[in-house]
Design a protein around this motif. Sequence first.
Motif, PDB file in Angstrom:
ATOM      1  N   ARG A 117      47.448  49.838 -51.372  1.00 44.63           N
ATOM      2  CA  ARG A 117      48.057  50.378 -52.593  1.00 44.63           C
ATOM      3  C   ARG A 117      49.377  49.668 -52.829  1.00 44.63           C
ATOM      4  O   ARG A 117      50.224  49.615 -51.927  1.00 44.63           O
ATOM      5  N   SER A 118      49.547  49.157 -54.022  1.00 47.94           N
ATOM      6  CA  SER A 118      50.837  48.561 -54.375  1.00 47.94           C
ATOM      7  C   SER A 118      51.878  49.682 -54.441  1.00 47.94           C
ATOM      8  O   SER A 118      51.530  50.853 -54.612  1.00 47.94           O
ATOM      9  N   PRO A 119      53.159  49.343 -54.321  1.00 48.54           N
ATOM     10  CA  PRO A 119      54.198  50.365 -54.467  1.00 48.54           C
ATOM     11  C   PRO A 119      54.094  51.104 -55.808  1.00 48.54           C
ATOM     12  O   PRO A 119      54.322  52.313 -55.872  1.00 48.54           O
ATOM     13  N   GLN A 120      53.718  50.389 -56.870  1.00 44.24           N
ATOM     14  CA  GLN A 120      53.576  51.032 -58.189  1.00 44.24           C
ATOM     15  C   GLN A 120      52.447  52.068 -58.172  1.00 44.24           C
ATOM     16  O   GLN A 120      52.605  53.174 -58.694  1.00 44.24           O
ATOM     17  N   THR A 121      51.304  51.686 -57.610  1.00 41.85           N
ATOM     18  CA  THR A 121      50.176  52.616 -57.528  1.00 41.85           C
ATOM     19  C   THR A 121      50.530  53.805 -56.653  1.00 41.85           C
ATOM     20  O   THR A 121      50.235  54.954 -57.000  1.00 41.85           O
ATOM     21  N   ASN A 122      51.189  53.553 -55.528  1.00 40.88           N
ATOM     22  CA  ASN A 122      51.558  54.656 -54.635  1.00 40.88           C
ATOM     23  C   ASN A 122      52.504  55.620 -55.341  1.00 40.88           C
ATOM     24  O   ASN A 122      52.351  56.840 -55.227  1.00 40.88           O
ATOM     25  N   ALA A 123      53.482  55.098 -56.087  1.00 39.83           N
ATOM     26  CA  ALA A 123      54.426  55.955 -56.823  1.00 39.83           C
ATOM     27  C   ALA A 123      53.692  56.778 -57.879  1.00 39.83           C
ATOM     28  O   ALA A 123      53.964  57.978 -58.043  1.00 39.83           O
ATOM     29  N   MET A 124      52.760  56.171 -58.594  1.00 41.11           N
ATOM     30  CA  MET A 124      51.986  56.885 -59.607  1.00 41.11           C
ATOM     31  C   MET A 124      51.176  58.015 -58.963  1.00 41.11           C
ATOM     32  O   MET A 124      51.168  59.145 -59.449  1.00 41.11           O
ATOM     33  N   LEU A 125      50.512  57.719 -57.846  1.00 40.01           N
ATOM     34  CA  LEU A 125      49.714  58.741 -57.155  1.00 40.01           C
ATOM     35  C   LEU A 125      50.605  59.837 -56.583  1.00 40.01           C
ATOM     36  O   LEU A 125      50.234  61.016 -56.589  1.00 40.01           O
ATOM     37  N   ASN A 127      53.332  60.920 -57.883  1.00 38.56           N
ATOM     38  CA  ASN A 127      53.709  61.793 -59.004  1.00 38.56           C
ATOM     39  C   ASN A 127      52.606  62.778 -59.345  1.00 38.56           C
ATOM     40  O   ASN A 127      52.872  63.844 -59.883  1.00 38.56           O
ATOM     41  N   ARG A 128      51.353  62.424 -59.032  1.00 40.37           N
ATOM     42  CA  ARG A 128      50.208  63.278 -59.342  1.00 40.37           C
ATOM     43  C   ARG A 128      49.849  64.250 -58.222  1.00 40.37           C
ATOM     44  O   ARG A 128      49.185  65.242 -58.468  1.00 40.37           O
ATOM     45  N   SER A 129      50.221  63.895 -56.980  1.00 42.06           N
ATOM     46  CA  SER A 129      49.788  64.694 -55.840  1.00 42.06           C
ATOM     47  C   SER A 129      50.865  64.756 -54.770  1.00 42.06           C
ATOM     48  O   SER A 129      51.465  63.730 -54.432  1.00 42.06           O
ATOM     49  N   ARG A 130      51.058  65.925 -54.195  1.00 41.74           N
ATOM     50  CA  ARG A 130      52.050  66.050 -53.119  1.00 41.74           C
ATOM     51  C   ARG A 130      51.517  65.519 -51.802  1.00 41.74           C
ATOM     52  O   ARG A 130      52.251  65.374 -50.840  1.00 41.74           O
ATOM     53  N   GLY A 131      50.223  65.182 -51.724  1.00 42.40           N
ATOM     54  CA  GLY A 131      49.618  64.683 -50.491  1.00 42.40           C
ATOM     55  C   GLY A 131      49.784  63.189 -50.266  1.00 42.40           C
ATOM     56  O   GLY A 131      49.275  62.657 -49.287  1.00 42.40           O
ATOM     57  N   VAL A 132      50.502  62.502 -51.146  1.00 46.67           N
ATOM     58  CA  VAL A 132      50.689  61.047 -51.013  1.00 46.67           C
ATOM     59  C   VAL A 132      52.072  60.780 -50.417  1.00 46.67           C
ATOM     60  O   VAL A 132      53.092  61.191 -50.970  1.00 46.67           O
ATOM     61  N   ALA A 133      52.109  60.096 -49.300  1.00 44.25           N
ATOM     62  CA  ALA A 133      53.361  59.814 -48.605  1.00 44.25           C
ATOM     63  C   ALA A 133      54.193  58.777 -49.352  1.00 44.25           C
ATOM     64  O   ALA A 133      53.657  57.807 -49.893  1.00 44.25           O
ATOM     65  N   LYS A 134      55.499  58.980 -49.354  1.00 42.89           N
ATOM     66  CA  LYS A 134      56.415  58.047 -50.014  1.00 42.89           C
ATOM     67  C   LYS A 134      56.322  56.652 -49.394  1.00 42.89           C
ATOM     68  O   LYS A 134      56.312  55.654 -50.097  1.00 42.89           O
ATOM     69  N   ASN A 135      56.269  56.591 -48.078  1.00 44.04           N
ATOM     70  CA  ASN A 135      56.185  55.316 -47.369  1.00 44.04           C
ATOM     71  C   ASN A 135      54.792  55.139 -46.777  1.00 44.04           C
ATOM     72  O   ASN A 135      54.635  54.791 -45.607  1.00 44.04           O
ATOM     73  N   SER A 136      53.791  55.347 -47.587  1.00 46.74           N
ATOM     74  CA  SER A 136      52.398  55.307 -47.152  1.00 46.74           C
ATOM     75  C   SER A 136      52.045  54.002 -46.457  1.00 46.74           C
ATOM     76  O   SER A 136      52.431  52.913 -46.902  1.00 46.74           O
ATOM     77  N   LEU A 137      51.277  54.118 -45.376  1.00 46.04           N
ATOM     78  CA  LEU A 137      50.796  52.924 -44.674  1.00 46.04           C
ATOM     79  C   LEU A 137      49.798  52.136 -45.526  1.00 46.04           C
ATOM     80  O   LEU A 137      49.534  50.967 -45.241  1.00 46.04           O
ATOM     81  N   HIS A 138      49.273  52.745 -46.590  1.00 51.98           N
ATOM     82  CA  HIS A 138      48.413  52.013 -47.524  1.00 51.98           C
ATOM     83  C   HIS A 138      49.177  50.833 -48.131  1.00 51.98           C
ATOM     84  O   HIS A 138      48.597  49.781 -48.384  1.00 51.98           O
ATOM     85  N   MET A 139      50.486  51.000 -48.352  1.00 56.33           N
ATOM     86  CA  MET A 139      51.284  49.927 -48.960  1.00 56.33           C
ATOM     87  C   MET A 139      51.500  48.750 -48.012  1.00 56.33           C
ATOM     88  O   MET A 139      51.891  47.670 -48.451  1.00 56.33           O
ATOM     89  N   LYS A 140      51.245  48.957 -46.733  1.00 56.49           N
ATOM     90  CA  LYS A 140      51.392  47.892 -45.737  1.00 56.49           C
ATOM     91  C   LYS A 140      50.035  47.311 -45.328  1.00 56.49           C
ATOM     92  O   LYS A 140      49.966  46.476 -44.435  1.00 56.49           O
ATOM     93  N   GLY A 141      48.958  47.796 -45.944  1.00 49.96           N
ATOM     94  CA  GLY A 141      47.624  47.335 -45.566  1.00 49.96           C
ATOM     95  C   GLY A 141      47.205  47.877 -44.211  1.00 49.96           C
ATOM     96  O   GLY A 141      46.433  47.245 -43.498  1.00 49.96           O
ATOM     97  N   GLN A 142      47.701  49.050 -43.864  1.00 54.02           N
ATOM     98  CA  GLN A 142      47.434  49.631 -42.552  1.00 54.02           C
ATOM     99  C   GLN A 142      46.660  50.941 -42.613  1.00 54.02           C
ATOM    100  O   GLN A 142      46.600  51.666 -41.623  1.00 54.02           O
TER     101      GLN A 142
END
Length: 189
Positions: A117-125, A127-142
């Motif tokens: 997930r790009s930082p933009q996509t992570n920020a958008m998600l 905003n829609r859900s409290r279950g998405v971490a601010k520093n999600s490992l998805h943004m690191k490809g992990q």
Amino acid sequence: MLTDSSQGITRRGLLRAFAATTVAAAPTFTNASGFLRGAGDIRRLKMYSGRTGESIDTIYWIEGKYIKGAVAEINKFMRDWRTNGVIQIDTRTIDIMAATHRLTDANEPFTLLSGYRSPQTNAMLRNRSRGVAKNSLHMKGQAADLRLADRSVGQIARAAASCRAGGVGRYSGSNFVHVDCGPLRTWGR
């Protein structure tokens, strides 16, 4: 029959070795962490993306070595489909996914809900859900969010947790499991 005389390897011999190691290397819940440390000569990943309609079924590791082209295909497959951004997926995460799939003894491919997930996509998600971490490992490809139609969230999560190689989150309400190569931890129901 193809033969490489310098190595003494025949095509038939190579196929026999692959078949033998596939059976012998199939991990169980009790030796899943051994699989991640290198037990087994072949690692394969099968996934489908409902977002893009793409499928991947690739052997990405043979006899202790990652296959560069196969890993590149996995990187592209796990891209942020909203931005088309591609990042190097951590091979530890790929290994966890492959081991989890093998441990579930499923024939069907994983359905990939979210990989990179790009930082933009992570920020958008976020905003829609409290279950998405601010520093999600998805943004690191992990990290990856996965599901199997023929296996429950609990079955997939138990298989992933038995690898003892990162985080495993159960999202039963949304019918998926999060796996990552971060610190060892579990959450959810």
